[in-house]
Design an enzyme around this catalytic site. Structure first.
Site, mmCIF file in Angstrom:
data_model
loop_
_atom_site.group_PDB
_atom_site.id
_atom_site.type_symbol
_atom_site.label_atom_id
_atom_site.label_comp_id
_atom_site.label_asym_id
_atom_site.label_seq_id
_atom_site.Cartn_x
_atom_site.Cartn_y
_atom_site.Cartn_z
ATOM 1 N N LYS A 14 10.804 -2.824 -10.648
ATOM 2 C CA LYS A 14 11.976 -2.529 -10.035
ATOM 3 C C LYS A 14 11.574 -3.227 -8.483
ATOM 4 O O LYS A 14 12.415 -4.053 -7.937
ATOM 5 C CB LYS A 14 12.531 -1.269 -9.702
ATOM 6 C CG LYS A 14 12.845 -0.616 -10.965
ATOM 7 C CD LYS A 14 13.262 0.743 -10.727
ATOM 8 C CE LYS A 14 12.049 1.770 -10.283
ATOM 9 N NZ LYS A 14 11.158 2.159 -11.333
ATOM 10 N N ARG A 89 18.756 7.958 -9.972
ATOM 11 C CA ARG A 89 17.592 8.422 -11.133
ATOM 12 C C ARG A 89 18.210 9.503 -11.894
ATOM 13 O O ARG A 89 17.368 9.975 -12.771
ATOM 14 C CB ARG A 89 16.324 8.642 -10.220
ATOM 15 C CG ARG A 89 15.322 7.438 -10.472
ATOM 16 C CD ARG A 89 14.057 8.222 -9.605
ATOM 17 N NE ARG A 89 12.731 7.598 -10.018
ATOM 18 C CZ ARG A 89 12.472 6.331 -9.308
ATOM 19 N NH1 ARG A 89 13.252 5.990 -8.030
ATOM 20 N NH2 ARG A 89 11.062 6.063 -9.594
ATOM 21 N N ARG A 128 -2.083 -0.672 -10.109
ATOM 22 C CA ARG A 128 -1.589 -0.700 -8.899
ATOM 23 C C ARG A 128 -2.310 0.388 -7.912
ATOM 24 O O ARG A 128 -2.612 0.345 -6.947
ATOM 25 C CB ARG A 128 -0.223 -0.340 -8.685
ATOM 26 C CG ARG A 128 0.268 -0.320 -7.162
ATOM 27 C CD ARG A 128 1.721 -0.369 -7.261
ATOM 28 N NE ARG A 128 2.440 0.948 -7.857
ATOM 29 C CZ ARG A 128 3.658 1.188 -7.998
ATOM 30 N NH1 ARG A 128 4.522 0.242 -7.414
ATOM 31 N NH2 ARG A 128 4.213 2.348 -8.487
ATOM 32 N N ARG A 134 -1.612 5.102 -3.540
ATOM 33 C CA ARG A 134 -0.297 5.976 -3.924
ATOM 34 C C ARG A 134 -0.726 7.334 -4.634
ATOM 35 O O ARG A 134 -1.519 7.061 -5.590
ATOM 36 C CB ARG A 134 0.914 5.249 -4.578
ATOM 37 C CG ARG A 134 1.665 4.554 -3.576
ATOM 38 C CD ARG A 134 2.688 3.872 -4.288
ATOM 39 N NE ARG A 134 3.751 4.675 -5.351
ATOM 40 C CZ ARG A 134 4.766 4.329 -5.799
ATOM 41 N NH1 ARG A 134 5.183 2.953 -5.520
ATOM 42 N NH2 ARG A 134 5.412 4.805 -6.723
ATOM 43 N N ARG A 145 5.689 11.133 -14.850
ATOM 44 C CA ARG A 145 6.898 10.278 -14.359
ATOM 45 C C ARG A 145 7.567 9.479 -15.624
ATOM 46 O O ARG A 145 8.665 9.593 -15.453
ATOM 47 C CB ARG A 145 6.324 9.375 -13.425
ATOM 48 C CG ARG A 145 5.973 9.896 -12.081
ATOM 49 C CD ARG A 145 4.914 8.854 -11.214
ATOM 50 N NE ARG A 145 5.417 7.660 -11.005
ATOM 51 C CZ ARG A 145 4.704 6.520 -10.557
ATOM 52 N NH1 ARG A 145 3.648 6.663 -10.452
ATOM 53 N NH2 ARG A 145 5.407 5.426 -10.291
HETATM 54 P P1 B4P Z 1 7.435 -1.682 -9.692
HETATM 55 O O1 B4P Z 1 8.141 -0.935 -10.972
HETATM 56 O O2 B4P Z 1 7.909 -2.591 -8.902
HETATM 57 O O3 B4P Z 1 7.171 -0.030 -8.878
HETATM 58 P P2 B4P Z 1 8.166 0.780 -7.896
HETATM 59 O O4 B4P Z 1 9.309 0.142 -7.785
HETATM 60 O O5 B4P Z 1 7.318 1.029 -7.047
HETATM 61 O O6 B4P Z 1 8.663 1.722 -9.078
HETATM 62 P P3 B4P Z 1 8.359 3.301 -9.087
HETATM 63 O O7 B4P Z 1 9.049 3.945 -10.057
HETATM 64 O O8 B4P Z 1 6.900 3.145 -9.484
HETATM 65 O O9 B4P Z 1 8.374 3.943 -7.786
HETATM 66 P P4 B4P Z 1 9.565 4.241 -6.654
HETATM 67 O O10 B4P Z 1 8.816 3.844 -5.414
HETATM 68 O O11 B4P Z 1 10.679 3.880 -6.948
HETATM 69 O O12 B4P Z 1 5.674 -2.235 -10.102
HETATM 70 C C1 B4P Z 1 4.850 -1.565 -10.565
HETATM 71 C C2 B4P Z 1 3.444 -2.400 -10.464
HETATM 72 O O13 B4P Z 1 3.727 -3.282 -11.441
HETATM 73 C C3 B4P Z 1 3.294 -3.096 -9.355
HETATM 74 O O14 B4P Z 1 1.855 -3.225 -8.975
HETATM 75 C C4 B4P Z 1 3.676 -4.574 -9.441
HETATM 76 O O15 B4P Z 1 2.772 -5.464 -8.899
HETATM 77 C C5 B4P Z 1 3.537 -4.521 -11.013
HETATM 78 N N1 B4P Z 1 4.302 -5.442 -11.955
HETATM 79 C C6 B4P Z 1 5.539 -5.918 -11.180
HETATM 80 N N2 B4P Z 1 6.131 -6.666 -12.412
HETATM 81 C C7 B4P Z 1 5.007 -7.334 -12.964
HETATM 82 C C8 B4P Z 1 4.707 -8.231 -13.791
HETATM 83 N N3 B4P Z 1 5.870 -8.976 -14.405
HETATM 84 N N4 B4P Z 1 3.637 -8.519 -14.562
HETATM 85 C C9 B4P Z 1 2.598 -7.643 -14.033
HETATM 86 N N5 B4P Z 1 2.639 -6.732 -13.140
HETATM 87 C C10 B4P Z 1 3.847 -6.496 -12.725
HETATM 88 O O16 B4P Z 1 9.220 6.103 -6.780
HETATM 89 C C11 B4P Z 1 8.329 6.941 -6.722
HETATM 90 C C12 B4P Z 1 8.771 8.264 -6.549
HETATM 91 O O17 B4P Z 1 9.568 8.591 -5.520
HETATM 92 C C13 B4P Z 1 9.218 8.753 -8.015
HETATM 93 O O18 B4P Z 1 8.565 9.101 -8.815
HETATM 94 C C14 B4P Z 1 9.838 10.139 -7.316
HETATM 95 O O19 B4P Z 1 9.269 10.983 -7.343
HETATM 96 C C15 B4P Z 1 10.469 9.638 -5.812
HETATM 97 N N6 B4P Z 1 11.677 8.989 -5.876
HETATM 98 C C16 B4P Z 1 12.196 7.741 -5.435
HETATM 99 N N7 B4P Z 1 13.528 7.688 -5.888
HETATM 100 C C17 B4P Z 1 14.015 8.722 -6.324
HETATM 101 C C18 B4P Z 1 15.239 9.221 -6.372
HETATM 102 N N8 B4P Z 1 16.565 8.447 -6.399
HETATM 103 N N9 B4P Z 1 15.634 10.471 -6.911
HETATM 104 C C19 B4P Z 1 14.572 11.305 -6.770
HETATM 105 N N10 B4P Z 1 13.164 11.103 -6.670
HETATM 106 C C20 B4P Z 1 12.922 9.731 -6.252
#
Ligand code: B4P
Length: 192
Positions: A14, A89, A128, A134, A145
């Site tokens: 994302k 979410r 990651r 993190r 998660r």
């Molecule tokens: P991403 O999937 O981009 O990670 P993210 O955006 O940080 O999503 P995530 O769900 O983990 O966390 P968020 O901050 O939203 O990438 C993950 C990894 O994969 C990276 O290292 C990237 O380089 C790699 N990657 C990506 N594409 C790739 C590809 N094509 N090939 C290989 N590798 C690749 O949320 C974190 C926490 O915050 C949640 O668990 C929750 O507790 C809280 N939170 C956030 N929003 C919330 C909401 N709306 N409501 C309630 N809690 C919330």
């Protein structure tokens, strides 16, 4: 205006894909995960509360997230719309977003749903975790998660399917390939 949601399980890409989409369509990027991590870094009351949930792989309560996003719509000046990353979410958050956008005569155009097999998600997040620092990128929190995603977040898809705004995308392959496929599909939807 173009209002996109980038959706998917933890590790589906994302945040990664949002960077392409915000440049390509001149969108204001709002990542609730990034906002929460910034609050944690600054030791605000919201950050202190959020940390307890995030560290255990749970969602931060809806009322805190919705309150945090109040006023965000006014930040779109100079942009063509929004990319919502990691929000909504839960179905309650999806309803709140509809209301927030409707108040300024807007709506969600598409929910881009990144599909990635679970073993690949775990692999990416563990990778990651080696460099991100993190607190939620460890095996125990990742499993939690993913469970939370299936139970509380996945139903959001039906909310957007009902209004024909669900756009599934294969989230495997290189970052560039996925970005190209998203842009092609979004452009086709917009008739560009
Ligand atoms: P991403 O999937 O981009 O990670 P993210 O955006 O940080 O999503 P995530 O769900 O983990 O966390 P968020 O901050 O939203 O990438 C993950 C990894 O994969 C990276 O290292 C990237 O380089 C790699 N990657 C990506 N594409 C790739 C590809 N094509 N090939 C290989 N590798 C690749 O949320 C974190 C926490 O915050 C949640 O668990 C929750 O507790 C809280 N939170 C956030 N929003 C919330 C909401 N709306 N409501 C309630 N809690 C919330």
């Amino acid at each position: 205006m173009l209002n996109l949601i980038i959706f998917g399980a933890p590790g589906s890409g994302k945040g990664t894909q949002s960077e392409y989409l915000e440049k390509n369509y001149n969108l204001y990027h709002i990542s609730t995960g990034d906002v929460l991590r910034e609050e944690i870094r600054k030791h605000t009351p919201l950050g202190e509360t959020a940390k307890r949930y995030i560290d255990q792989g749970h969602l931060v309560p809806d009322d805190l997230i919705i309150e945090m996003l109040k006023g965000v719509i006014s930040r779109a000046n100079g942009y063509e719309g929004f990319i919502f990353d990691g929000f909504p979410r839960t179905v309650i958050q999806a309803e709140a977003l509809t209301k927030m956008l409707n108040e300024s005569g807007q709506e969600v155009d598409l929910l881009i749903d990144l599909n990635v097999p679970e073993d690949m998600l775990i692999d990416r997040l563990l990778q990651r975790g080696k460099v991100s620092g993190r607190s939620d990128d460890n095996e125990v929190a990742i499993k939690q998660r993913l469970q939370v995603y299936h139970e509380q977040t996945y139903p959001v898809i039906d909310y957007y399917k009902r209004v024909r705004k669900h756009l599934p995308v294969d989230g495997t392959g290189s970052i560039e390939e996925i970005a190209r496929s998203i842009v092609e599909k979004v452009d086709a939807h917009l008739g560009r």
